[in-house]
Design a protein around this motif. Structure first.
Motif: not given
Length: 169
Positions: A16-22, A98-110, A146-149, A154-159
């Motif tokens: 969460g901190t990493g994604a917020t920094l992004v 977290v063991r294998q982050p994927t983009l779709a769940p992160a984007l869905l939440v974002g 766009v900001t939330h995407a 950021g969630l994905y990268v931080a994952g």
């Protein structure tokens, strides 16, 4: 080896901190490239500080008297919100994500997290549902989406950062 709850909290905090920094880096870039002003988290702090005083709705928040410490309150709330949404991601997809982050769940939440400003923050601060009372509502909505995407990316990268830095947990 931390227990499951501790591992969830640790990962939610890191992600969460990493994604917020992004998201904040995006705001800086957006301001420099497009001239779009960054959000004033002091106004979020002001809104939060007025809640215990019984005031939920403001018309607009900028006209409400400032509160001591509102900048700090707003920025802390901003990062805690990012951590909470990372917690939602992990609550839905588990530590296996977290063991294998994927983009779709992160984007869905974002992208899904845009419901918070559209349905709570903007109406409470006098901007209407989904910025309907702003001078250019469609532009405000687009910037929010766009900001939330970007937050989702950021969630994905931080994952991945959490994956690489906490493998021994």
């Amino acid at each position: 080896m931390p227990d499951h709850t501790t591992a969830m909290l640790l990962h939610a905090t890191v992600i969460g901190t990493g994604a917020t920094l992004v998201m904040d880096a995006w705001a800086i870039l957006r301001k420099r490239l497009l001239g779009v002003p960054a959000l004033n988290y002091g106004l979020v702090g002001r809104w939060l500080a007025w809640l215990p005083r019984g005031r939920f709705h403001h018309q607009p928040i900028a006209a409400t008297p400032p509160v001591r410490g509102e900048q700090a309150i707003g920025w802390i709330a901003h990062y805690l919100t990012g951590i909470a949404f990372a917690g939602i991601l992990l609550g839905l997809w588990g530590l296996n994500w977290v063991r294998q982050p994927t983009l779709a769940p992160a984007l869905l939440v974002g992208i899904g997290s845009v419901a918070a400003p559209f349905l709570l923050m903007q109406p409470a601060m006098g901007a209407g549902i989904a910025a309907s009372r702003t001078p250019r509502p469609n532009l405000a909505r687009m910037h929010s989406l766009v900001t939330h995407a970007v937050f989702g990316v950021g969630l994905y990268v931080a994952g991945w950062v959490a994956n690489l830095t906490t493998r021994s947990l």
